[in-house]
Design an enzyme around this catalytic site. Sequence first.
Site, PDB file in Angstrom:
ATOM      1  N   ASP A 102       0.892  -1.149   0.000  1.00  0.00           N
ATOM      2  CA  ASP A 102       0.000   0.000   0.000  1.00  0.00           C
ATOM      3  C   ASP A 102       0.943   1.214   0.000  1.00  0.00           C
ATOM      4  OD1 ASP A 102      -2.404   1.552   0.520  1.00  0.00           O
ATOM      5  OD2 ASP A 102      -1.618   1.791   2.532  1.00  0.00           O
ATOM      6  N   ASP A 158       0.036   5.072   0.890  1.00  0.00           N
ATOM      7  CA  ASP A 158      -0.179   5.989   2.008  1.00  0.00           C
ATOM      8  C   ASP A 158      -0.234   5.217   3.326  1.00  0.00           C
ATOM      9  OD1 ASP A 158      -0.932   8.110   3.641  1.00  0.00           O
ATOM     10  OD2 ASP A 158      -3.047   7.871   3.160  1.00  0.00           O
ATOM     11  N   GLY A 166      -7.023   4.846   3.963  1.00  0.00           N
ATOM     12  CA  GLY A 166      -7.196   3.803   2.958  1.00  0.00           C
ATOM     13  C   GLY A 166      -8.543   3.812   2.243  1.00  0.00           C
ATOM     14  N   ARG A 219     -11.564   8.330  -2.352  1.00  0.00           N
ATOM     15  CA  ARG A 219     -11.866   9.765  -2.281  1.00  0.00           C
ATOM     16  C   ARG A 219     -13.363  10.003  -2.084  1.00  0.00           C
ATOM     17  NH1 ARG A 219      -9.957  13.111  -7.333  1.00  0.00           N
ATOM     18  NH2 ARG A 219      -8.180  11.721  -6.976  1.00  0.00           N
ATOM     19  N   SER A 274      -5.142   5.339  -4.348  1.00  0.00           N
ATOM     20  CA  SER A 274      -5.011   6.721  -4.814  1.00  0.00           C
ATOM     21  C   SER A 274      -4.870   6.867  -6.324  1.00  0.00           C
ATOM     22  CB  SER A 274      -3.802   7.379  -4.143  1.00  0.00           C
ATOM     23  OG  SER A 274      -3.638   8.685  -4.645  1.00  0.00           O
ATOM     24  N   LYS A 275      -5.581   7.870  -6.851  1.00  0.00           N
ATOM     25  CA  LYS A 275      -5.443   8.214  -8.263  1.00  0.00           C
ATOM     26  C   LYS A 275      -4.192   9.053  -8.477  1.00  0.00           C
ATOM     27  CE  LYS A 275     -10.102   7.510  -9.746  1.00  0.00           C
ATOM     28  NZ  LYS A 275     -11.452   7.979  -9.969  1.00  0.00           N
ATOM     29  N   ASN A 276      -3.537   9.438  -7.402  1.00  0.00           N
ATOM     30  CA  ASN A 276      -2.303  10.223  -7.489  1.00  0.00           C
ATOM     31  C   ASN A 276      -1.064   9.373  -7.207  1.00  0.00           C
ATOM     32  OD1 ASN A 276      -3.455  13.052  -7.810  1.00  0.00           O
ATOM     33  ND2 ASN A 276      -4.535  12.345  -5.993  1.00  0.00           N
ATOM     34  N   ASP A 300      -1.813  -0.469   6.015  1.00  0.00           N
ATOM     35  CA  ASP A 300      -1.982   0.248   7.287  1.00  0.00           C
ATOM     36  C   ASP A 300      -3.455   0.471   7.634  1.00  0.00           C
ATOM     37  OD1 ASP A 300      -2.259   2.183   5.136  1.00  0.00           O
ATOM     38  OD2 ASP A 300      -2.389   3.672   6.733  1.00  0.00           O
TER      39      ASP A 300
HETATM   40  P1  B16 Z   1      -6.860   9.975  -4.063  1.00  0.00           P
HETATM   41  P2  B16 Z   1      -3.614   4.220  -0.043  1.00  0.00           P
HETATM   42  C1  B16 Z   1      -5.486   6.135  -0.079  1.00  0.00           C
HETATM   43  O1  B16 Z   1      -4.161   5.717  -0.335  1.00  0.00           O
HETATM   44  C2  B16 Z   1      -5.485   7.106   1.089  1.00  0.00           C
HETATM   45  O2  B16 Z   1      -5.112   6.420   2.292  1.00  0.00           O
HETATM   46  C3  B16 Z   1      -6.853   7.705   1.278  1.00  0.00           C
HETATM   47  O3  B16 Z   1      -6.813   8.642   2.337  1.00  0.00           O
HETATM   48  C4  B16 Z   1      -7.283   8.375  -0.038  1.00  0.00           C
HETATM   49  O4  B16 Z   1      -8.583   8.924   0.086  1.00  0.00           O
HETATM   50  C5  B16 Z   1      -7.254   7.335  -1.164  1.00  0.00           C
HETATM   51  O5  B16 Z   1      -5.941   6.799  -1.260  1.00  0.00           O
HETATM   52  C6  B16 Z   1      -7.649   7.955  -2.511  1.00  0.00           C
HETATM   53  O6  B16 Z   1      -6.675   8.902  -2.874  1.00  0.00           O
HETATM   54  O7  B16 Z   1      -7.874  10.978  -3.613  1.00  0.00           O
HETATM   55  O8  B16 Z   1      -5.474  10.553  -4.229  1.00  0.00           O
HETATM   56  O9  B16 Z   1      -7.312   9.214  -5.289  1.00  0.00           O
HETATM   57  O10 B16 Z   1      -3.532   4.062   1.452  1.00  0.00           O
HETATM   58  O11 B16 Z   1      -4.570   3.228  -0.677  1.00  0.00           O
HETATM   59  O12 B16 Z   1      -2.258   4.218  -0.697  1.00  0.00           O
HETATM   60 MG    MG Z   2      -2.820   3.148   3.310  1.00  0.00          MG
END
Ligand code: B16
Ligand code: MG
Length: 215
Positions: free
Chosen positions: A8, A10, A45, A48, A113-115, A167
């Site tokens: 993972d 984040d 996790g 969005r 995350s899309k980022n 996490d």
């Molecule tokens: P985005 P992970 C997750 O990352 C984040 O923990 C979560 O807080 C976030 O809303 C989600 O990605 C979507 O991210 O808005 O950037 O697309 O823990 O799966 O790496």
């Molecule tokens: Mg995470």
Amino acid sequence: NIQGVIFDLDGVLTDTAEYHYQAWQRLADEEGILFSRQANEALRGISRRASLMLIIGNRRYSDTQIQEMMERKNDYYVELIENITPDNLLPGAVSLLDDLRQAGLKIALGSASKNAHVVVEKLGISDKLDAIADGYSVHKPKPAPDLFLFAAQQLGLPPQQCVVFEDAAAGIDAALAAGMWAVGMGPPERVGNAHIVLPSLAGMTWEKLQEKFRD
Ligand code: B16
Ligand code: MG
């Protein structure tokens, strides 16, 4: 017989949770919604859209407004992650990635995350990953197993040969639903369903991980 490791992003390789928090807080402030660092913990996790739904609670917004708020939060987030450097990697992350590759394991990212691509670039670990599964890879977010199954498929491995480092409770549930091994990062109250729980990646090696699985 583990052949692949899925990380993972984040909360495991880096702490983008702080940036997600700041971006959501700014949006919540603008909307006059009460939000806090503590409330942000529940978004760990979570996708969005699901995060926004938890933040707005029973307030009524149109689909257009919801879409706009998701975009606004992301604009704030994208601005914040501009500043990410390899210093933002959590302790032990790089040495574990290197050790696993050295041992011949396949490595994938499994992030909601899309980022994720941007963050991975900024962290400087692109060449340490064999595959990336991110917020664009599948439709069903964690706790559905889809994202991790996609990652395993990219690695060319069956689920039972993969271990997931996560996490978030939703991430552990996703790994277990995928039929994979799960390593929980953080407090047992959160990730206690995992096969193994670690406080951090610091000092972790493939050798030590195998020992933990043998115990
Ligand atoms: P985005 P992970 C997750 O990352 C984040 O923990 C979560 O807080 C976030 O809303 C989600 O990605 C979507 O991210 O808005 O950037 O697309 O823990 O799966 O790496
Ligand atoms: Mg995470």
